[in-house]
Scaffold this motif. Structure first.
Motif, PDB file in Angstrom:
ATOM      1  N   GLU A   3       0.823  -1.210   0.000  1.00 29.27           N
ATOM      2  CA  GLU A   3       0.000   0.000   0.000  1.00 29.27           C
ATOM      3  C   GLU A   3       0.856   1.258   0.000  1.00 29.27           C
ATOM      4  N   ILE A   4       2.052   1.144   0.527  1.00 27.04           N
ATOM      5  CA  ILE A   4       2.939   2.301   0.633  1.00 27.04           C
ATOM      6  C   ILE A   4       3.906   2.303  -0.548  1.00 27.04           C
ATOM      7  N   THR A   5       3.861   3.354  -1.315  1.00 24.23           N
ATOM      8  CA  THR A   5       4.733   3.487  -2.480  1.00 24.23           C
ATOM      9  C   THR A   5       5.685   4.660  -2.254  1.00 24.23           C
ATOM     10  N   PRO A   6       6.802   4.694  -2.979  1.00 25.05           N
ATOM     11  CA  PRO A   6       7.697   5.843  -2.850  1.00 25.05           C
ATOM     12  C   PRO A   6       7.005   7.174  -3.158  1.00 25.05           C
ATOM     13  N   ASP A   7       6.092   7.161  -4.130  1.00 23.16           N
ATOM     14  CA  ASP A   7       5.362   8.400  -4.444  1.00 23.16           C
ATOM     15  C   ASP A   7       4.503   8.855  -3.261  1.00 23.16           C
ATOM     16  N   LEU A   8       3.880   7.895  -2.585  1.00 24.42           N
ATOM     17  CA  LEU A   8       3.071   8.234  -1.416  1.00 24.42           C
ATOM     18  C   LEU A   8       3.959   8.805  -0.308  1.00 24.42           C
ATOM     19  N   VAL A   9       5.123   8.219  -0.088  1.00 24.17           N
ATOM     20  CA  VAL A   9       6.045   8.720   0.938  1.00 24.17           C
ATOM     21  C   VAL A   9       6.498  10.141   0.590  1.00 24.17           C
ATOM     22  N   ARG A  10       6.812  10.383  -0.678  1.00 25.32           N
ATOM     23  CA  ARG A  10       7.200  11.736  -1.096  1.00 25.32           C
ATOM     24  C   ARG A  10       6.054  12.724  -0.850  1.00 25.32           C
ATOM     25  N   GLY A  13       5.788  13.473   2.731  1.00 21.89           N
ATOM     26  CA  GLY A  13       6.869  14.386   3.076  1.00 21.89           C
ATOM     27  C   GLY A  13       6.525  15.824   2.732  1.00 21.89           C
ATOM     28  N   VAL A  14       5.908  16.030   1.564  1.00 21.30           N
ATOM     29  CA  VAL A  14       5.489  17.379   1.159  1.00 21.30           C
ATOM     30  C   VAL A  14       4.422  17.911   2.110  1.00 21.30           C
ATOM     31  N   LEU A  15       3.446  17.065   2.453  1.00 22.56           N
ATOM     32  CA  LEU A  15       2.389  17.497   3.371  1.00 22.56           C
ATOM     33  C   LEU A  15       2.954  17.869   4.739  1.00 22.56           C
ATOM     34  N   ALA A  16       3.974  17.123   5.186  1.00 22.96           N
ATOM     35  CA  ALA A  16       4.589  17.379   6.488  1.00 22.96           C
ATOM     36  C   ALA A  16       5.687  18.431   6.406  1.00 22.96           C
ATOM     37  N   ARG A  17       5.924  18.923   5.185  1.00 24.92           N
ATOM     38  CA  ARG A  17       6.969  19.921   4.943  1.00 24.92           C
ATOM     39  C   ARG A  17       8.333  19.404   5.372  1.00 24.92           C
ATOM     40  N   ILE A  18       8.588  18.141   5.015  1.00 24.73           N
ATOM     41  CA  ILE A  18       9.865  17.494   5.299  1.00 24.73           C
ATOM     42  C   ILE A  18      10.509  17.142   3.974  1.00 24.73           C
ATOM     43  N   GLN A  19      11.715  17.637   3.772  1.00 28.63           N
ATOM     44  CA  GLN A  19      12.427  17.312   2.536  1.00 28.63           C
ATOM     45  C   GLN A  19      13.126  15.971   2.738  1.00 28.63           C
ATOM     46  N   LEU A  20      12.790  14.992   1.909  1.00 29.95           N
ATOM     47  CA  LEU A  20      13.334  13.641   2.028  1.00 29.95           C
ATOM     48  C   LEU A  20      14.270  13.343   0.867  1.00 29.95           C
ATOM     49  N   SER A  21      15.407  12.727   1.201  1.00 31.55           N
ATOM     50  CA  SER A  21      16.322  12.276   0.152  1.00 31.55           C
ATOM     51  C   SER A  21      15.786  10.978  -0.435  1.00 31.55           C
ATOM     52  N   ASP A  22      16.348  10.548  -1.569  1.00 30.35           N
ATOM     53  CA  ASP A  22      15.916   9.285  -2.180  1.00 30.35           C
ATOM     54  C   ASP A  22      16.163   8.104  -1.248  1.00 30.35           C
ATOM     55  N   GLU A  23      17.282   8.142  -0.499  1.00 30.37           N
ATOM     56  CA  GLU A  23      17.572   7.066   0.463  1.00 30.37           C
ATOM     57  C   GLU A  23      16.513   7.028   1.565  1.00 30.37           C
ATOM     58  N   GLU A  24      16.121   8.194   2.058  1.00 33.91           N
ATOM     59  CA  GLU A  24      15.102   8.250   3.108  1.00 33.91           C
ATOM     60  C   GLU A  24      13.756   7.770   2.591  1.00 33.91           C
ATOM     61  N   VAL A  25      13.429   8.121   1.353  1.00 36.68           N
ATOM     62  CA  VAL A  25      12.165   7.665   0.762  1.00 36.68           C
ATOM     63  C   VAL A  25      12.161   6.144   0.674  1.00 36.68           C
ATOM     64  N   LEU A  28      11.939   4.726   4.321  1.00 34.57           N
ATOM     65  CA  LEU A  28      10.620   4.972   4.910  1.00 34.57           C
ATOM     66  C   LEU A  28       9.518   4.189   4.210  1.00 34.57           C
ATOM     67  N   THR A  29       9.671   3.945   2.922  1.00 36.07           N
ATOM     68  CA  THR A  29       8.672   3.144   2.202  1.00 36.07           C
ATOM     69  C   THR A  29       8.577   1.761   2.827  1.00 36.07           C
ATOM     70  N   GLY A  30       9.727   1.138   3.085  1.00 39.24           N
ATOM     71  CA  GLY A  30       9.729  -0.185   3.715  1.00 39.24           C
ATOM     72  C   GLY A  30       9.208  -0.162   5.135  1.00 39.24           C
TER      73      GLY A  30
END
Length: 99
Positions: A3-10, A13-25, A28-30
């Motif tokens: 259910e959790i995709t990298p796009d959803l995590v990104r 992150g935008v909604l929470a105003r948190i800038q996430l790197s690709d590694e963090e995405v 966090l997806t997992g």
């Protein structure tokens, strides 16, 4: 299917105003997917005949009753005070000015 995709995590992150790197995405997806799976497992076994609880064991008040007991008199309370003014403790000013 996850259910959790990298796009959803990104997006989160935008909604929470948190800038996430690709590694963090990726990480966090997992992690978020594992959390959602565990919640789903709990939801499967939860049933209407099991009451919701906030604690695994019943809680009770462990305090003694609030009863009036022996109280010091003003003279007793001030007997060891280094300085007193009437029925009050006198202390050194700490703000640098008398109030």
């Amino acid at each position: 299917m996850s259910e959790i995709t990298p796009d959803l995590v990104r997006h989160l992150g935008v909604l929470a105003r948190i800038q996430l790197s690709d590694e963090e995405v990726t990480r966090l997806t997992g992690e978020l997917d594992a959390i959602v799976e565990n919640i789903a497992k709990v939801s499967e076994v939860a049933s209407a005949d099991v009451p919701a609880t906030s604690h695994p064991i019943p809680m009770q008040n462990v305090y003694r009753p609030d009863e009036v007991g022996y109280m010091l008199t003003v003279d007793e309370a001030l007997s060891n005070a280094p300085d007193a003014d009437g029925d009050r403790f006198r202390v050194t000013a700490i703000l640098g000015e008398e109030q």
